[in-house]
Design a protein around this motif. Structure first.
Motif, PDB file in Angstrom:
ATOM      1  N   VAL A 174       0.880  -1.171   0.000  1.00 20.88           N
ATOM      2  CA  VAL A 174       0.000   0.000   0.000  1.00 20.88           C
ATOM      3  C   VAL A 174       0.914   1.217   0.000  1.00 20.88           C
ATOM      4  O   VAL A 174       1.697   1.418   0.928  1.00 20.88           O
ATOM      5  CB  VAL A 174      -0.917   0.016   1.229  1.00 20.88           C
ATOM      6  CG1 VAL A 174      -1.837   1.241   1.187  1.00 20.88           C
ATOM      7  CG2 VAL A 174      -1.739  -1.267   1.298  1.00 20.88           C
ATOM      8  N   MET A 175       0.829   2.047  -1.053  1.00 18.39           N
ATOM      9  CA  MET A 175       1.786   3.137  -1.253  1.00 18.39           C
ATOM     10  C   MET A 175       1.088   4.477  -1.343  1.00 18.39           C
ATOM     11  O   MET A 175      -0.121   4.549  -1.576  1.00 18.39           O
ATOM     12  CB  MET A 175       2.579   2.878  -2.547  1.00 18.39           C
ATOM     13  CG  MET A 175       3.360   1.580  -2.537  1.00 18.39           C
ATOM     14  SD  MET A 175       3.909   1.093  -4.207  1.00 18.39           S
ATOM     15  CE  MET A 175       2.345   0.713  -4.983  1.00 18.39           C
ATOM     16  N   GLU A 176       1.864   5.522  -1.170  1.00 17.93           N
ATOM     17  CA  GLU A 176       1.347   6.845  -1.486  1.00 17.93           C
ATOM     18  C   GLU A 176       1.012   6.863  -2.973  1.00 17.93           C
ATOM     19  O   GLU A 176       1.832   6.463  -3.797  1.00 17.93           O
ATOM     20  CB  GLU A 176       2.386   7.921  -1.166  1.00 17.93           C
ATOM     21  CG  GLU A 176       2.570   8.177   0.312  1.00 17.93           C
ATOM     22  CD  GLU A 176       3.548   9.320   0.582  1.00 17.93           C
ATOM     23  OE1 GLU A 176       4.174   9.796  -0.396  1.00 17.93           O
ATOM     24  OE2 GLU A 176       3.694   9.702   1.750  1.00 17.93           O
TER      25      GLU A 176
ATOM     26  N   GLU B 103      -1.484   2.871  -6.433  1.00 20.87           N
ATOM     27  CA  GLU B 103      -1.329   2.932  -4.977  1.00 20.87           C
ATOM     28  C   GLU B 103      -1.211   1.540  -4.359  1.00 20.87           C
ATOM     29  O   GLU B 103      -0.987   1.415  -3.158  1.00 20.87           O
ATOM     30  CB  GLU B 103      -2.495   3.680  -4.336  1.00 20.87           C
ATOM     31  CG  GLU B 103      -3.865   3.161  -4.706  1.00 20.87           C
ATOM     32  CD  GLU B 103      -4.972   4.041  -4.119  1.00 20.87           C
ATOM     33  OE1 GLU B 103      -4.854   4.418  -2.936  1.00 20.87           O
ATOM     34  OE2 GLU B 103      -5.935   4.351  -4.845  1.00 20.87           O
ATOM     35  N   ARG B 104      -1.340   0.497  -5.181  1.00 19.44           N
ATOM     36  CA  ARG B 104      -1.195  -0.869  -4.695  1.00 19.44           C
ATOM     37  C   ARG B 104      -0.340  -1.660  -5.676  1.00 19.44           C
ATOM     38  O   ARG B 104      -0.387  -1.447  -6.884  1.00 19.44           O
ATOM     39  CB  ARG B 104      -2.564  -1.539  -4.572  1.00 19.44           C
ATOM     40  CG  ARG B 104      -3.516  -0.800  -3.636  1.00 19.44           C
ATOM     41  CD  ARG B 104      -3.706  -1.538  -2.338  1.00 19.44           C
ATOM     42  NE  ARG B 104      -4.327  -0.661  -1.329  1.00 19.44           N
ATOM     43  CZ  ARG B 104      -5.619  -0.655  -1.043  1.00 19.44           C
ATOM     44  NH1 ARG B 104      -6.443  -1.431  -1.695  1.00 19.44           N
ATOM     45  NH2 ARG B 104      -6.075   0.128  -0.088  1.00 19.44           N
ATOM     46  N   ALA B 105       0.434  -2.607  -5.153  1.00 22.35           N
ATOM     47  CA  ALA B 105       1.233  -3.495  -6.010  1.00 22.35           C
ATOM     48  C   ALA B 105       1.428  -4.805  -5.280  1.00 22.35           C
ATOM     49  O   ALA B 105       1.676  -4.829  -4.067  1.00 22.35           O
ATOM     50  CB  ALA B 105       2.597  -2.868  -6.331  1.00 22.35           C
ATOM     51  N   THR B 106       1.295  -5.909  -6.001  1.00 21.10           N
ATOM     52  CA  THR B 106       1.448  -7.216  -5.379  1.00 21.10           C
ATOM     53  C   THR B 106       2.908  -7.477  -5.012  1.00 21.10           C
ATOM     54  O   THR B 106       3.831  -7.040  -5.699  1.00 21.10           O
ATOM     55  CB  THR B 106       0.937  -8.338  -6.300  1.00 21.10           C
ATOM     56  OG1 THR B 106       1.060  -9.588  -5.610  1.00 21.10           O
ATOM     57  CG2 THR B 106       1.728  -8.404  -7.590  1.00 21.10           C
TER      58      THR B 106
ATOM     59  N   LEU C 285       9.189   1.984  -7.891  1.00 24.81           N
ATOM     60  CA  LEU C 285       8.027   1.317  -8.485  1.00 24.81           C
ATOM     61  C   LEU C 285       8.155   1.361  -9.994  1.00 24.81           C
ATOM     62  O   LEU C 285       8.393   2.416 -10.573  1.00 24.81           O
ATOM     63  CB  LEU C 285       6.742   2.017  -8.056  1.00 24.81           C
ATOM     64  CG  LEU C 285       5.434   1.459  -8.643  1.00 24.81           C
ATOM     65  CD1 LEU C 285       5.111   0.114  -8.020  1.00 24.81           C
ATOM     66  CD2 LEU C 285       4.291   2.439  -8.418  1.00 24.81           C
ATOM     67  N   ARG C 286       8.001   0.215 -10.629  1.00 20.83           N
ATOM     68  CA  ARG C 286       8.093   0.136 -12.084  1.00 20.83           C
ATOM     69  C   ARG C 286       6.733  -0.232 -12.665  1.00 20.83           C
ATOM     70  O   ARG C 286       6.070  -1.142 -12.191  1.00 20.83           O
ATOM     71  CB  ARG C 286       9.118  -0.910 -12.512  1.00 20.83           C
ATOM     72  CG  ARG C 286       9.154  -1.123 -14.030  1.00 20.83           C
ATOM     73  CD  ARG C 286      10.055  -2.275 -14.430  1.00 20.83           C
ATOM     74  NE  ARG C 286      11.444  -1.980 -14.158  1.00 20.83           N
ATOM     75  CZ  ARG C 286      12.252  -2.758 -13.425  1.00 20.83           C
ATOM     76  NH1 ARG C 286      11.776  -3.854 -12.882  1.00 20.83           N
ATOM     77  NH2 ARG C 286      13.521  -2.443 -13.247  1.00 20.83           N
ATOM     78  N   LYS C 287       6.353   0.498 -13.704  1.00 21.60           N
ATOM     79  CA  LYS C 287       5.152   0.134 -14.474  1.00 21.60           C
ATOM     80  C   LYS C 287       5.367   0.581 -15.903  1.00 21.60           C
ATOM     81  O   LYS C 287       5.314   1.760 -16.210  1.00 21.60           O
ATOM     82  CB  LYS C 287       3.888   0.788 -13.915  1.00 21.60           C
ATOM     83  CG  LYS C 287       2.611   0.327 -14.633  1.00 21.60           C
ATOM     84  CD  LYS C 287       1.377   0.950 -14.008  1.00 21.60           C
ATOM     85  CE  LYS C 287       0.115   0.376 -14.635  1.00 21.60           C
ATOM     86  NZ  LYS C 287      -0.027   0.779 -16.050  1.00 21.60           N
ATOM     87  N   ALA C 288       5.632  -0.368 -16.788  1.00 26.40           N
ATOM     88  CA  ALA C 288       5.863  -0.056 -18.198  1.00 26.40           C
ATOM     89  C   ALA C 288       4.604  -0.358 -18.984  1.00 26.40           C
ATOM     90  O   ALA C 288       4.166  -1.504 -19.054  1.00 26.40           O
ATOM     91  CB  ALA C 288       7.030  -0.877 -18.743  1.00 26.40           C
TER      92      ALA C 288
ATOM     93  N   ILE D  16       7.146  -3.479  -7.452  1.00 27.05           N
ATOM     94  CA  ILE D  16       8.130  -2.831  -6.588  1.00 27.05           C
ATOM     95  C   ILE D  16       9.483  -3.467  -6.880  1.00 27.05           C
ATOM     96  O   ILE D  16       9.656  -4.681  -6.738  1.00 27.05           O
ATOM     97  CB  ILE D  16       7.763  -2.983  -5.105  1.00 27.05           C
ATOM     98  CG1 ILE D  16       6.585  -2.070  -4.771  1.00 27.05           C
ATOM     99  CG2 ILE D  16       8.943  -2.661  -4.209  1.00 27.05           C
ATOM    100  CD1 ILE D  16       6.186  -2.087  -3.319  1.00 27.05           C
ATOM    101  N   VAL D  17      10.418  -2.637  -7.313  1.00 25.54           N
ATOM    102  CA  VAL D  17      11.740  -3.146  -7.666  1.00 25.54           C
ATOM    103  C   VAL D  17      12.579  -3.362  -6.415  1.00 25.54           C
ATOM    104  O   VAL D  17      13.252  -4.378  -6.258  1.00 25.54           O
ATOM    105  CB  VAL D  17      12.458  -2.164  -8.616  1.00 25.54           C
ATOM    106  CG1 VAL D  17      13.844  -2.686  -8.973  1.00 25.54           C
ATOM    107  CG2 VAL D  17      11.618  -1.953  -9.870  1.00 25.54           C
TER     108      VAL D  17
END
Length: 727
Positions: free
Chosen positions: A350-352, A362-365, A385-388, A395-396
Motif C-alpha cells: 500500500v503506497m502513497e 497505490e497498490r502493487a502485489t 516502483l516500475r510500471k511499463a 516494486i523493484v
C-alpha cells in the motif's frame, strides 16, 4: 593483515564474479531459451555491468567462458540445429550521453577519423532471426542461439505475414542472409491475450515473450494463427551481386526485394543529432506499433564497419542505447494481505498514490512472504516502483539511502485476516500460504461469487465486484445474505434493499479509502435514497432468473472446480450432458473424455465428494437452475467434416452457443480467430474486427441465410451464397 587472494584476485571478488556469472547465464537461458524471463532488463543490465567492471579491474577473470565473452544463450533442445553463415553478434549497451560519447570516441580513435554519418533505428523488443535466401528463395530461418548455432524455425517463419518466400527484382544476390527482429504488435498482443483467456489458457507476460513463444511452436499451424511480424535490420552474408556501400543503402535494396524494413530510421551526421533522435523516441516510445526498449546506432559506412571490426561478442561499429524502465519513487505506507478465490494469501504493498506510465498506482502485489524478504523492502521505505505500459505495477526494491530508522519489517500473518483460520501450506514446498477455510472464509466466498458471475461462467453482469462484496460482507452488524454460493439463486429484492457495504479493491480485496475523509468507502448498492430497490438490485434479480437457463458448461465453470475452465467444462458437458452424470462418473470415465485426462478427472471426482459442494448443486437445482443439457442429437451426416468456421456478431436465429453446436454436430470445427485456414466466417450484426480480418485474407463470409444453407445442404450451397472478398 592483507585480504585473502588467489593469483592477486581477492577471494571476495572471485566469489562475486562466480555468483554474477551464474546469475547472468541463468537469466539468459530463461530469456532466450525458455522465453520465461525471471528478472527485469534493468536487473540483468546491472549484473552484466558489474561483471564487466570486475573483469576490467581484474583482467585474468575475462576468460572465453565468461558471460561477457558470449552472445545470447545455449540453444534449446526442441528444434534442429543450424550453423549461421556468419556469427550473429550481440550489442554493447549505452545508458546515458556519456556512454554514447565514449563509444563515439573509441570508434573515432580506432578509425583515426570521424566515424559518421550514423544510422539511428528503433530497438524492437522482439526475437532475433536470421533468414537465408538462395537464388532469391527462402531456404532457412534460424534463431540467434549462441551466435554460431541457432534453432531451425524455417517452417514457422514462413507463416509470418510480410516475410516473402521469394525475393523480387533483377539484382537479387545469389546468396543473402538477412537479419531482423520478430515481434507481435502491441494491439495484436492484447487481442491475443484476450483470446487465450477466453480459451482458458494463461496469457503471455509481454509482447516479446508472446513472439518468442509463438515462433518456437512445434506446430507451424499454431504460429500461423498468431499475429507475428518482422522488421529486417541488417545482413550477415551478401554474395553474387554488387554490395551496397552503406547500411542505409542496404535498407533500400532490401525494401525493393520485398522485405519488411522500418520507415522509422534516420541517417544523421553528428553525435548531437544521434542524441536528439534518442531523446525524441524516449518521449514517444509508445508511438510505434511495437514495443521498443531503446535505439540502435550504427556507423553507416560498410567499409568503416569492417575497419572497426568486433570484440569477442559485439561489433565496435554499433551500440544499443537502452531506455530506462518506466520507474518512479514513492512511499511504502504498509504491507497488507489479500485472500483469493483458492485461499491463497498474497501480500500487497500500500503506497502513497503516484502517477506512473499514465495511471495512478497505490497498490502493487508482493506475491508471497519470501518475495518481500528477497526484495529487501521495509514498511516506511521509499521504494522504486516500475510500471511499463500496461504491465502490472512492480516494486523493484528500496531506496536504502533514504532510510531514517523508522522503517519496520513486514511479518506475514499466521491467521487469515478475514476469517481468523490458521494459515497453512497446501503441500510441502509450496511458496504460498493459504486459508484452508474454503467453506466459511468470507473472502474466498466473495471471490468465488464474483468468479461465478464472470463472463466465462454464468455471465451475470449485475453481479460485479461491488455487488459480490455487498452480498458476502455487508457493513456490520448486518449479516451476509450469501454465506456460500448455495444461497445465490434464493436471493430476493427484500434481502437486498438494506445492505450497505465497504467498497473493496478488485485486485487486492482490501478496503478502499476515501481520500477526503481518510475513512473506508461505504456504499448502498441495492437501494436508492428513498429506501426503494435500486436499478442494480432489479437488474441482479432479473439476470439471476435468466442465468438459471445457462448451459451446463457454464454451471460447471461457476462451481470453481480446480482446472475446470471453459474448454474442459464444454468437453465434460458435451460428453456427459448432466451434472448428475458428471458427479457420478468414475475417474476412469471422466479421464476418457477428450481433453480431460487423469489429473483433471481426479480433481473433479474429489470436488464432488465434498458434502457442502454437493449442497450447492442441490440448492441451485431446487431454485430452478438447469442441471442438464438437451440430449445430444443423433449424429447426422457430417457434411462439415474438415471445415473450420468462425462465428462473430449477432445472429437472429442463433446464440453463439447454438451456432457452435450446429457446426460441431455436423463434423465441423469452431475456431475463435480468423486465419488462412478458416473455411468460412459466419458474420451477424456488429461483426467487428474478425470481419475485417476475413476480408483481408479472402475468407468466404456467410450471412445468416448462407449459414442456414451450409447447415442444410453443405459447403457448395453456402459458397454460392457467400461473399468472397478480394484479398
Amino acid at each position: 593483515m592483507s585480504e585473502p587472494s588467489v593469483e592477486g584476485v581477492p577471494v571476495a571478488v572471485l566469489k562475486r564474479h562466480a555468483e554474477l556469472s551464474e546469475l547472468v547465464e541463468d537469466a539468459r537461458w530463461r530469456y532466450y531459451v525458455l522465453d520465461q524471463p525471471t528478472v527485469s532488463d534493468a536487473q540483468f543490465d546491472e549484473w552484466f555491468r558489474e561483471l564487466v567492471a570486475l573483469e576490467e579491474r581484474h583482467p585474468s577473470l575475462q576468460t572465453p567462458d565468461s558471460p561477457t565473452q558470449k552472445v545470447g544463450a545455449p540453444i534449446s533442445g526442441d528444434f534442429a540445429k543450424v550453423q549461421h553463415l556468419n556469427r550473429m553478434e550481440s550489442l554493447d549497451n549505452a545508458f546515458n550521453d556519456a556512454d554514447m560519447a565514449a563509444w563515439q570516441a573509441r570508434a573515432e580513435r580506432l578509425a583515426e577519423r570521424d566515424p559518421g554519418p550514423y544510422l539511428c533505428e528503433l530497438k524492437i523488443d522482439g526475437l532475433a532471426i536470421a533468414i537465408v535466401y538462395r537464388d532469391g528463395k527462402l531456404e532457412r530461418a534460424a534463431t540467434r542461439g549462441d551466435g554460431r548455432t541457432g534453432d531451425d524455425v524455417t517452417a514457422n517463419v514462413r507463416t509470418i505475414k510480410g516475410v516473402p518466400h521469394r525475393l523480387k527484382g533483377d539484382d537479387v544476390p545469389s546468396l543473402v542472409e538477412v537479419r531482423g527482429e520478430v515481434y507481435i504488435p502491441v494491439a495484436d498482443f492484447k487481442k491475443l491475450n484476450e483470446q487465450l483467456v477466453e480459451q482458458g489458457k494463461p496469457p503471455f507476460a509481454n509482447p516479446r515473450n508472446s513472439a518468442a513463444g509463438t515462433l518456437r511452436q512445434k506446430d507451424p499451424r499454431v504460429t500461423a494463427q498468431r499475429p507475428l511480424r518482422m522488421i529486417v535490420h541488417g545482413i550477415g552474408v551478401w554474395e553474387g551481386a554488387a554490395e551496397p556501400k552503406a547500411q542505409s543503402d542496404v535498407y533500400e535494396r532490401l525494401r525493393d526485394f520485398g522485405l519488411p524494413v522500418s520507415d522509422l530510421y534516420r541517417v544523421v551526421g553528428s553525435l548531437t543529432e544521434v542524441n536528439e533522435f534518442i531523446k525524441h523516441y524516449h518521449e514517444h516510445r509508445h508511438d510505434p506499433a511495437y514495443e521498443i526498449d531503446g535505439v540502435v546506432v550504427k556507423v553507416d559506412d560498410f567499409r568503416l564497419q569492417r575497419e572497426l571490426g568486433s570484440t569477442s561478442r559485439a561489433p565496435r561499429w554499433a551500440i544499443a542505447y537502452k531506455y530506462p524502465p518506466e520507474e518512479v519513487n514513492t512511499k511504502l505506507l504498509d504491507i497488507q494481505v489479500g485472500v483469493g478465490r483458492t485461499g491463497r494469501v498474497t501480500p500487497y504493498a500500500v503506497m502513497e498514490p503516484v502517477v506512473v506510465a499514465g495511471s495512478t498506482v497505490e497498490r502493487a502485489t508482493l506475491h508471497n512472504a519470501a518475495i518481500v524478504v528477497k526484495k529487501g523492502v521495509l514498511i516506511g521505505d521509499t521504494v522504486v516502483l516500475r510500471k511499463a505500459g500496461d504491465v502490472i505495477p512492480e516494486i523493484v526494491g528500496p531506496v536504502a539511502a533514504l532510510r531514517d530508522g523508522s522503517e519496520r519489517e513486514f511479518v506475514m500473518p499466521t491467521h487469515c485476516p478475514e476469517c481468523g483460520t490458521a494459515l497453512a501450506y497446501e503441500k510441502e514446498g509450496d511458496a504460498d500460504l493459504r486459508c484452508p477455510n474454503a467453506r466459511g472464509c468470507p473472502a474466498q466466498i466473495r471471490e468465488r461469487l464474483y468468479f461465478a458471475a464472470g463472463r466465462y461462467a454464468l455471465d451475470i453482469d449485475g453481479l460485479g465486484y461491488v455487488a459480490a462484496t455487498a452480498l458476502t460482507q455487508p457493513l456490520p452488524p448486518q449479516e451476509p445474505v450469501v454465506r456460500t454460493e448455495a444461497d445465490l439463486f434464493d436471493l430476493t429484492l427484500e434481502q437486498l434493499i438494506p445492505i450497505r457495504s465497504i467498497v473493496r479493491d478488485m485486485e487486492t480485496g482490501l478496503p478502499k479509502i476515501d481520500p477526503k475523509t481518510g475513512e473506508q468507502k461505504v456504499v448502498s448498492f441495492f437501494s436508492n435514497l428513498n429506501g426503494e430497490p435500486s436499478q442494480n438490485a432489479r437488474k441482479l434479480i432479473a439476470e439471476l432468473e435468466q442465468a438459471k437457463q445457462a448451459p451446463l458448461w457454464r454451471v460447471l465453470v461457476a462451481l470453481s472446480i480446480r482446472h475446470i475452465g471453459p474448454p474442459t467444462a464444454r468437453a465434460l458437458a458435451d460428453a456427459l450432458r448432466s451434472i448428475d452424470a458428471v458427479m457420478n462418473a468414475s475417474e476412469e470415465e471422466l479421464a476418457a473424455v477428450e481433453g480431460i485426462g487423469s489429473i483433471v478427472a481426479t480433481t473433479v471426482k474429489e470436488w464432488f465428494e465434498v458434502d457442502w459442494h454437493r449442497e450447492i448443486i442441490e440448492r441451485w437445482r431446487a431454485a430452478g437452475v438447469r442441471m442438464e443439457d438437451e440430449p445430444a442429437p443423433e449424429k447426422g451426416p457430417q457434411i462439415l467434416d474438415g471445415l473450420t468456421l468462425v462465428v462473430t456478431g449477432t445472429l437472429e436465429g442463433y446464440t453463439r452457443d447454438s451456432a457452435s453446436e450446429a457446426i460441431t454436430s455436423r463434423g465441423g470445427k469452431v475456431a475463435s480467430s480468423v486465419s488462412k485456414k478458416t473455411s468460412f466466417l459466419v458474420a451477424g450484426e456488429n461483426a467487428g474486427s474478425k470481419y475485417d480480418k476475413a476480408v483481408s485474407l479472402g475468407v468466404p463470409i456467410l450471412d445468416e441465410t448462407a449459414f442456414d444453407a451450409l447447415l442444410k445442404e453443405g459447403p457448395e450451397a453456402a459458397t454460392a451464397l457467400s461473399t468472397t472478398p478480394e484479398s
